[in-house]
Write an enzyme that holds these catalytic residues in place. Structure first.
Site, PDB file in Angstrom:
ATOM      1  N   PRO A   1      66.481  42.140  19.628  1.00 45.80           N
ATOM      2  CA  PRO A   1      67.559  41.313  20.200  1.00 45.80           C
ATOM      3  C   PRO A   1      68.695  41.059  19.215  1.00 45.80           C
ATOM      4  CG  PRO A   1      65.684  39.930  19.583  1.00 45.80           C
ATOM      5  CD  PRO A   1      65.306  41.338  19.243  1.00 45.80           C
TER       6      PRO A   1
ATOM      7  N   THR B   1      54.024  23.309   7.567  1.00 44.39           N
ATOM      8  CA  THR B   1      54.544  23.391   8.926  1.00 44.39           C
ATOM      9  C   THR B   1      54.230  24.808   9.420  1.00 44.39           C
ATOM     10  OG1 THR B   1      56.659  24.344   8.270  1.00 44.39           O
ATOM     11  CG2 THR B   1      56.496  21.918   8.237  1.00 44.39           C
TER      12      THR B   1
ATOM     13  N   ALA C   1      74.312  21.451   8.658  1.00 48.79           N
ATOM     14  CA  ALA C   1      74.747  20.056   8.482  1.00 48.79           C
ATOM     15  C   ALA C   1      73.684  19.264   7.726  1.00 48.79           C
ATOM     16  CB  ALA C   1      75.023  19.423   9.840  1.00 48.79           C
TER      17      ALA C   1
ATOM     18  N   TYR D   1      71.234  22.880  11.310  1.00 47.81           N
ATOM     19  CA  TYR D   1      70.592  23.264  10.038  1.00 47.81           C
ATOM     20  C   TYR D   1      71.551  23.084   8.861  1.00 47.81           C
ATOM     21  CZ  TYR D   1      69.239  26.379   6.198  1.00 47.81           C
ATOM     22  OH  TYR D   1      68.974  26.899   4.953  1.00 47.81           O
TER      23      TYR D   1
ATOM     24  N   ASN E   1      68.480  35.470   2.356  1.00 42.83           N
ATOM     25  CA  ASN E   1      67.437  36.190   1.611  1.00 42.83           C
ATOM     26  C   ASN E   1      66.664  37.115   2.548  1.00 42.83           C
ATOM     27  OD1 ASN E   1      66.129  34.105  -1.048  1.00 42.83           O
ATOM     28  ND2 ASN E   1      68.206  34.167  -0.246  1.00 42.83           N
TER      29      ASN E   1
ATOM     30  N   THR F   1      63.284  16.125   7.665  1.00 41.30           N
ATOM     31  CA  THR F   1      62.874  16.723   6.381  1.00 41.30           C
ATOM     32  C   THR F   1      64.057  16.939   5.451  1.00 41.30           C
ATOM     33  OG1 THR F   1      60.800  17.738   7.047  1.00 41.30           O
ATOM     34  CG2 THR F   1      62.051  18.902   5.362  1.00 41.30           C
TER      35      THR F   1
ATOM     36  N   THR G   1      71.949  26.403   0.513  1.00 40.79           N
ATOM     37  CA  THR G   1      72.393  27.603   1.226  1.00 40.79           C
ATOM     38  C   THR G   1      73.918  27.731   1.220  1.00 40.79           C
ATOM     39  OG1 THR G   1      72.579  28.465   3.488  1.00 40.79           O
ATOM     40  CG2 THR G   1      72.144  26.148   3.312  1.00 40.79           C
ATOM     41  N   ASP G   2      74.392  28.947   1.432  1.00 41.87           N
ATOM     42  CA  ASP G   2      75.838  29.155   1.575  1.00 41.87           C
ATOM     43  C   ASP G   2      76.350  28.643   2.923  1.00 41.87           C
ATOM     44  OD1 ASP G   2      74.714  31.109   3.228  1.00 41.87           O
ATOM     45  OD2 ASP G   2      75.874  32.782   2.396  1.00 41.87           O
ATOM     46  N   GLU G   3      75.408  28.355   3.862  1.00 41.28           N
ATOM     47  CA  GLU G   3      75.835  27.982   5.210  1.00 41.28           C
ATOM     48  C   GLU G   3      76.544  26.629   5.236  1.00 41.28           C
ATOM     49  OE1 GLU G   3      73.033  28.980   8.311  1.00 41.28           O
ATOM     50  OE2 GLU G   3      72.132  30.529   7.054  1.00 41.28           O
TER      51      GLU G   3
ATOM     52  N   TYR H   1      72.257  39.337  18.721  1.00 43.06           N
ATOM     53  CA  TYR H   1      73.061  38.299  19.362  1.00 43.06           C
ATOM     54  C   TYR H   1      74.516  38.770  19.501  1.00 43.06           C
ATOM     55  CZ  TYR H   1      69.213  35.127  17.950  1.00 43.06           C
ATOM     56  OH  TYR H   1      67.999  34.521  17.753  1.00 43.06           O
TER      57      TYR H   1
ATOM     58  N   LYS I   1      71.458  20.500   5.627  1.00 34.56           N
ATOM     59  CA  LYS I   1      71.432  20.961   4.227  1.00 34.56           C
ATOM     60  C   LYS I   1      72.644  20.394   3.473  1.00 34.56           C
ATOM     61  CE  LYS I   1      68.972  23.362   2.353  1.00 34.56           C
ATOM     62  NZ  LYS I   1      67.690  23.126   1.627  1.00 34.56           N
TER      63      LYS I   1
HETATM   64  P1  NAD Z   1      60.703  28.507   5.039  1.00 31.95           P
HETATM   65  O1  NAD Z   1      60.973  27.882   6.364  1.00 31.95           O
HETATM   66  O2  NAD Z   1      60.120  29.872   4.972  1.00 31.95           O
HETATM   67  O3  NAD Z   1      59.736  27.554   4.185  1.00 31.95           O
HETATM   68  C1  NAD Z   1      59.895  26.177   4.124  1.00 31.95           C
HETATM   69  C2  NAD Z   1      58.619  25.569   3.529  1.00 31.95           C
HETATM   70  O4  NAD Z   1      58.805  24.150   3.421  1.00 31.95           O
HETATM   71  C3  NAD Z   1      57.377  25.786   4.391  1.00 31.95           C
HETATM   72  O5  NAD Z   1      56.293  26.202   3.581  1.00 31.95           O
HETATM   73  C4  NAD Z   1      57.117  24.414   5.007  1.00 31.95           C
HETATM   74  O6  NAD Z   1      55.739  24.187   5.255  1.00 31.95           O
HETATM   75  C5  NAD Z   1      57.666  23.499   3.919  1.00 31.95           C
HETATM   76  N1  NAD Z   1      58.076  22.180   4.442  1.00 31.95           N
HETATM   77  C6  NAD Z   1      58.833  21.933   5.545  1.00 31.95           C
HETATM   78  N2  NAD Z   1      59.001  20.602   5.691  1.00 31.95           N
HETATM   79  C7  NAD Z   1      58.362  20.010   4.649  1.00 31.95           C
HETATM   80  C8  NAD Z   1      58.197  18.664   4.235  1.00 31.95           C
HETATM   81  N3  NAD Z   1      58.715  17.652   4.942  1.00 31.95           N
HETATM   82  N4  NAD Z   1      57.487  18.406   3.107  1.00 31.95           N
HETATM   83  C9  NAD Z   1      56.937  19.423   2.393  1.00 31.95           C
HETATM   84  N5  NAD Z   1      57.042  20.714   2.753  1.00 31.95           N
HETATM   85  C10 NAD Z   1      57.756  21.001   3.861  1.00 31.95           C
HETATM   86  O7  NAD Z   1      62.091  28.446   4.249  1.00 31.95           O
HETATM   87  P2  NAD Z   1      62.672  29.436   3.134  1.00 31.95           P
HETATM   88  O8  NAD Z   1      63.404  30.526   3.798  1.00 31.95           O
HETATM   89  O9  NAD Z   1      61.603  29.731   2.149  1.00 31.95           O
HETATM   90  O10 NAD Z   1      63.762  28.479   2.463  1.00 31.95           O
HETATM   91  C11 NAD Z   1      63.445  27.687   1.305  1.00 31.95           C
HETATM   92  C12 NAD Z   1      64.684  26.906   0.906  1.00 31.95           C
HETATM   93  O11 NAD Z   1      65.735  27.802   0.585  1.00 31.95           O
HETATM   94  C13 NAD Z   1      65.219  25.982   2.003  1.00 31.95           C
HETATM   95  O12 NAD Z   1      65.629  24.777   1.403  1.00 31.95           O
HETATM   96  C14 NAD Z   1      66.395  26.742   2.574  1.00 31.95           C
HETATM   97  O13 NAD Z   1      67.361  25.868   3.088  1.00 31.95           O
HETATM   98  C15 NAD Z   1      66.898  27.474   1.348  1.00 31.95           C
HETATM   99  N6  NAD Z   1      67.589  28.740   1.594  1.00 31.95           N
HETATM  100  C16 NAD Z   1      67.034  29.687   2.389  1.00 31.95           C
HETATM  101  C17 NAD Z   1      67.697  30.908   2.565  1.00 31.95           C
HETATM  102  C18 NAD Z   1      67.089  32.012   3.412  1.00 31.95           C
HETATM  103  O14 NAD Z   1      67.750  33.033   3.634  1.00 31.95           O
HETATM  104  N7  NAD Z   1      65.856  31.901   3.876  1.00 31.95           N
HETATM  105  C19 NAD Z   1      68.926  31.139   1.936  1.00 31.95           C
HETATM  106  C20 NAD Z   1      69.460  30.130   1.119  1.00 31.95           C
HETATM  107  C21 NAD Z   1      68.775  28.950   0.948  1.00 31.95           C
HETATM  108  P1  TYD Z   2      68.835  34.497  10.695  1.00 29.15           P
HETATM  109  O1  TYD Z   2      67.878  35.442  10.036  1.00 29.15           O
HETATM  110  O2  TYD Z   2      68.315  33.539  11.715  1.00 29.15           O
HETATM  111  O3  TYD Z   2      69.597  33.731   9.502  1.00 29.15           O
HETATM  112  P2  TYD Z   2      70.923  32.755   9.571  1.00 29.15           P
HETATM  113  O4  TYD Z   2      71.147  32.338  10.960  1.00 29.15           O
HETATM  114  O5  TYD Z   2      70.487  31.616   8.691  1.00 29.15           O
HETATM  115  O6  TYD Z   2      72.043  33.566   8.985  1.00 29.15           O
HETATM  116  O7  TYD Z   2      69.987  35.353  11.372  1.00 29.15           O
HETATM  117  C1  TYD Z   2      70.772  36.258  10.625  1.00 29.15           C
HETATM  118  C2  TYD Z   2      71.841  36.811  11.546  1.00 29.15           C
HETATM  119  O8  TYD Z   2      71.201  37.611  12.551  1.00 29.15           O
HETATM  120  C3  TYD Z   2      72.593  35.737  12.291  1.00 29.15           C
HETATM  121  O9  TYD Z   2      73.951  36.140  12.411  1.00 29.15           O
HETATM  122  C4  TYD Z   2      71.937  35.684  13.655  1.00 29.15           C
HETATM  123  C5  TYD Z   2      71.486  37.123  13.866  1.00 29.15           C
HETATM  124  N1  TYD Z   2      70.253  37.300  14.658  1.00 29.15           N
HETATM  125  C6  TYD Z   2      70.239  38.194  15.738  1.00 29.15           C
HETATM  126  O10 TYD Z   2      71.259  38.845  16.054  1.00 29.15           O
HETATM  127  N2  TYD Z   2      69.078  38.365  16.421  1.00 29.15           N
HETATM  128  C7  TYD Z   2      67.939  37.673  16.119  1.00 29.15           C
HETATM  129  O11 TYD Z   2      66.905  37.843  16.816  1.00 29.15           O
HETATM  130  C8  TYD Z   2      67.960  36.764  15.001  1.00 29.15           C
HETATM  131  C9  TYD Z   2      66.730  35.988  14.629  1.00 29.15           C
HETATM  132  C10 TYD Z   2      69.149  36.614  14.302  1.00 29.15           C
END
Ligand code: NAD
Ligand code: TYD
Length: 358
Positions: A213, A34, A160, A158, A188, A98, A132-134, A215, A162
């Site tokens: 920006p 994606t 919901a 999101y 992360n 997904t 996720t913790d969310e 929020y 997960k």
């Molecule tokens: P990301 O959006 O960077 O990557 C998601 C990857 O999944 C992409 O490479 C995308 O191409 C692939 N993908 C999406 N839909 C797909 C499908 N239907 N089939 C196969 N591949 C598909 O996300 P991320 O930040 O690397 O997160 C990875 C996982 O960790 C997720 O499940 C997310 O919920 C979880 N997570 C993320 C965080 C965070 O802070 N980023 C924290 C806790 C948990």
């Molecule tokens: P984000 O990185 O989107 O992660 P998550 O919403 O999954 O926690 O956002 C982290 C925090 O930062 C969240 O409280 C929303 C805030 N935020 C901003 O204030 N400005 C921004 O441009 C973005 C992307 C997020």
């Protein structure tokens, strides 16, 4: 052999790179590519015979069944997801598709494969679901951090989606006996993070002279973990986790967003000062708050520490410095992501294997 889904995304790709650097075992990497999937991140392992990249959807049962039958992995790690809260607010359907339906279909494929394995392979097999913790919802300032027994109270499309996927994984264990493990990690940050999320967006916008920006009042709290510490936690849970259990992953780094943004600005002031000598913090701009914005997340990861002996290697100070340095040293990666140029690179590098329009 292990099968990783979503291994071209931020955390999945960091996991694959770490895995191949530390193990001989091969990885099949199934990713739909994606907007968030970026094979340029995996350029260093493109020619590694232990890395088999397959472009495809976790919900494509025929493809997943074939991959499982052909490669016979001992574990499936599910990173694939739509992951950005703001996108889920504007277009929730992909998240249901997904995260909910895709995870359901993946579970069904894995169950079909697992149920026919010889007894020894069957009991050694693992399905690890990355969450996720969310899913736990939001905390007030005085609430204790989330533990694994907190109620699920997801607030965004999101979280919901997960939460629904976590419930499916749980049910496939209780109903069918599938050997599952689930991890619920805090926010992360680190290398290869798509610049739509807070930390990389602030670095990239600051360097481009654009507004930063924030929020609302910027006093929303997130609990931050360096991505490679998340990867080490997942490896540890895969190795030693108790089947059917969930593990919170976090490093006790709660910070208000405004503090994160100011820290990024201060590091940039030190490492790459603005040409006019003014502080990057001048670019901070408070904007309309996110609808339904969760006020505070905090993770209690003591179960993982106590039962499996995991500890993060980075503090927030060391991790955020490494991250800012990485973005400064890898501006080409960022430019390619922003221009969409990484798509051309994927097509050139992988041709048909990456599929048309990659
Ligand atoms: P990301 O959006 O960077 O990557 C998601 C990857 O999944 C992409 O490479 C995308 O191409 C692939 N993908 C999406 N839909 C797909 C499908 N239907 N089939 C196969 N591949 C598909 O996300 P991320 O930040 O690397 O997160 C990875 C996982 O960790 C997720 O499940 C997310 O919920 C979880 N997570 C993320 C965080 C965070 O802070 N980023 C924290 C806790 C948990
Ligand atoms: P984000 O990185 O989107 O992660 P998550 O919403 O999954 O926690 O956002 C982290 C925090 O930062 C969240 O409280 C929303 C805030 N935020 C901003 O204030 N400005 C921004 O441009 C973005 C992307 C997020």
């Amino acid at each position: 052999m292990i099968l990783v889904t979503g291994g071209a995304g931020f955390i999945g790709a960091n996991f694959v790179l770490d895995w191949l650097a530390n193990h001989d075992e091969s990885v099949i990497n199934l990713d739909k590519l994606t907007y968030a999937g970026n094979l340029q991140t995996l350029a260093s392992v493109a020619d590694d015979p232990r890395h088999i990249f397959v472009r495809g959807d976790i919900g494509d049962s025929a493809l997943v069944d074939r991959l499982l039958a052909e490669h016979r992995p001992r574990a499936v790690l599910n990173f694939a997801a739509e992951s950005h809260v703001d996108r889920s607010i504007h277009g929730p359907e992909d998240f249901v598709q997904t995260n909910v339906l895709g995870t359901f279909r993946l579970l069904e494929s894995v169950r079909g494969y697992w149920s026919k394995l010889p007894e020894a392979d069957k009991s050694a097999f693992r399905f690890l679901h990355v969450s996720t913790d969310e899913v736990y919802g939001t905390l007030s300032a005085s609430d204790p951090a989330f533990t694994e027994t907190n109620r699920y109270e997801p607030n965004s499309p999101y979280s919901a989606s997960k939460a629904a996927s976590d419930h499916l994984v749980r049910a496939w264990h209780h109903t069918y006996g599938l050997p599952v493990l689930t991890t619920n990690c805090s926010n992360n940050y680190g290398p290869y993070h798509f610049p739509e999320k807070l930390i990389p967006l602030m670095i990239v916008n600051a360097l481009a002279g654009k507004p930063l920006p924030v929020y609302g009042d910027g006093m929303q709290v997130r609990d931050w973990l360096y991505v490679r510490d998340h990867c080490s936690a997942i490896r540890r849970v895969l190795e030693a986790g108790t089947l059917g259990e969930t593990y919170n992953v976090g490093g006790w780094n709660e910070k208000p967003n405004i503090e994160i943004v100011k820290t990024v600005c201060a590091l940039l002031d030190e490492l790459q000062p603005r040409a006019d000598g003014k502080p990057y913090a001048e670019q901070i701009s408070h904007v309309t708050d996110r609808p339904g914005h969760d006020r505070r997340y905090a993770i209690d990861a003591r179960k993982l520490e106590r039962e499996l002996g995991w500890k993060p290697a980075e503090t927030f100070d060391t991790g955020i410095r490494k991250t800012v340095q990485w973005y400064l040293a890898n501006q080409e990666w960022v430019a390619n992501v922003q221009s969409g140029g990484y798509r051309d690179w994927v097509a050139r590098q992988y041709g048909d294997r990456a599929g048309a329009g990659a």
